[in-house]
Motif scaffolding. Structure first.
Motif, PDB file in Angstrom:
ATOM      1  N   ASN A 137      -8.901  -5.445 -11.329  1.00  0.00           N
ATOM      2  CA  ASN A 137      -7.749  -5.893 -10.547  1.00  0.00           C
ATOM      3  C   ASN A 137      -7.551  -4.948  -9.362  1.00  0.00           C
ATOM      4  O   ASN A 137      -7.134  -3.802  -9.533  1.00  0.00           O
ATOM      5  CB  ASN A 137      -6.498  -5.924 -11.433  1.00  0.00           C
ATOM      6  N   GLN A 139      -5.380  -4.995  -6.897  1.00  0.00           N
ATOM      7  CA  GLN A 139      -3.995  -4.619  -6.612  1.00  0.00           C
ATOM      8  C   GLN A 139      -3.547  -3.486  -7.525  1.00  0.00           C
ATOM      9  O   GLN A 139      -2.902  -2.527  -7.081  1.00  0.00           O
ATOM     10  CB  GLN A 139      -3.066  -5.823  -6.777  1.00  0.00           C
ATOM     11  N   THR A 214       5.487  -6.527 -10.837  1.00  0.00           N
ATOM     12  CA  THR A 214       4.615  -6.835  -9.703  1.00  0.00           C
ATOM     13  C   THR A 214       3.339  -7.496 -10.191  1.00  0.00           C
ATOM     14  O   THR A 214       2.841  -8.443  -9.582  1.00  0.00           O
ATOM     15  CB  THR A 214       4.277  -5.546  -8.930  1.00  0.00           C
TER      16      THR A 214
END
Length: 256
Positions: A137, A139, A214
């Motif tokens: 991931n 992010q 998030t």
């Protein structure tokens, strides 16, 4: 419910909880606890002390697993770090009646709420472990590598009611004096094998953190399956600007 003030009352050395026999039986113990309703007891909070080490290690093993190699994530060292912080974090215990002169009375630790900050240079092992779990991931990796993050430690016995979570989180927030961009929650989940849409959060408040997150990333711990449930872990990234709303939502849930 934990009280607002912390006490330095020591508790006796707890029985060692990190032996191989205890680790192998941890899932059986959790299954047994599942069969009981939440117990209603008066809890107090205090700063962790050296004799809490075995109890804190037990809770960390429940969260991260007892089979982790020290080279990957040293839970024994992590427990020591949580104690050495002094000004941050609480453990919860049931106070012993001071009028009782029985020397065998103990105040065992029933839970811990704390926070361990890390950057790439500080507590590097935790950051490295998280980067490995979040390697797919982009992010998550960017947040871990460029933001000020900390690991939220929120563990207790399964039949200790969720009511202790709100005052503990609020107290913890007042104790954190440094700047933090993200709280990282390591949540324990169970998925129903017969219905993958049925998810049970071991700590109910973790679902509220996820609702304001998030992003989150799931992984499967070792030895995670039984006849009815599949064990999962969820790494949840929560911006600190969401914490007021999270506390408000937890309070609302407790009033229902």
């Amino acid at each position: 419910m934990p009280r607002s003030s912390k006490k330095r009352k020591p508790n006796k050395e707890p029985e060692p909880s990190s032996s191989s026999d205890d680790s192998n039986n941890s899932e059986e113990e959790e299954e047994e606890l599942d069969q009981h309703e939440n117990i209603q007891i008066d809890l107090e909070a205090r700063t962790p002390i050296d004799t809490d080490h075995s109890a804190i290690l037990y809770f960390l093993e429940q969260s991260f697993g007892s089979t982790l190699k020290k080279s990957i994530l040293d839970l024994n060292l992590l427990a020591t770090q949580l104690i050495n912080q002094q000004s941050i974090g609480s453990v919860f215990y049931q106070p012993v009646d001071e009028a009782d002169d029985d020397d065998d009375d103990e105040s065992p630790v029933l839970g811990i709420c704390s926070f361990l900050r890390f950057y790439q240079q500080q507590n590097k092992q935790v950051a490295t472990w998280l980067l490995d779990k979040c390697s797919d991931n982009e992010q998550a990796k960017a947040i871990l590598q460029t933001s000020k993050c900390g690991l939220f430690i929120n563990e207790r016995y399964m039949n200790i009611p969720v009511d202790i979570s709100l005052p503990a989180i609020r107290t913890l927030r007042t104790e954190i004096s440094y700047e933090i961009d993200y709280w990282i929650i390591h949540a324990k989940l169970r998925l129903d094998k017969n219905n993958s849409n049925t998810i049970y959060y071991i700590n109910g408040e973790d679902e509220i953190f996820q609702n304001h997150s998030t992003l989150f990333i799931d992984y499967t711990p070792t030895q995670s399956n039984n006849n009815e449930w599949t064990e999962k872990r969820r790494i949840i990234f929560v911006s600190t600007n969401k914490l007021d709303q999270i506390c408000s939502d937890i309070e609302h849930k407790l009033k229902q």
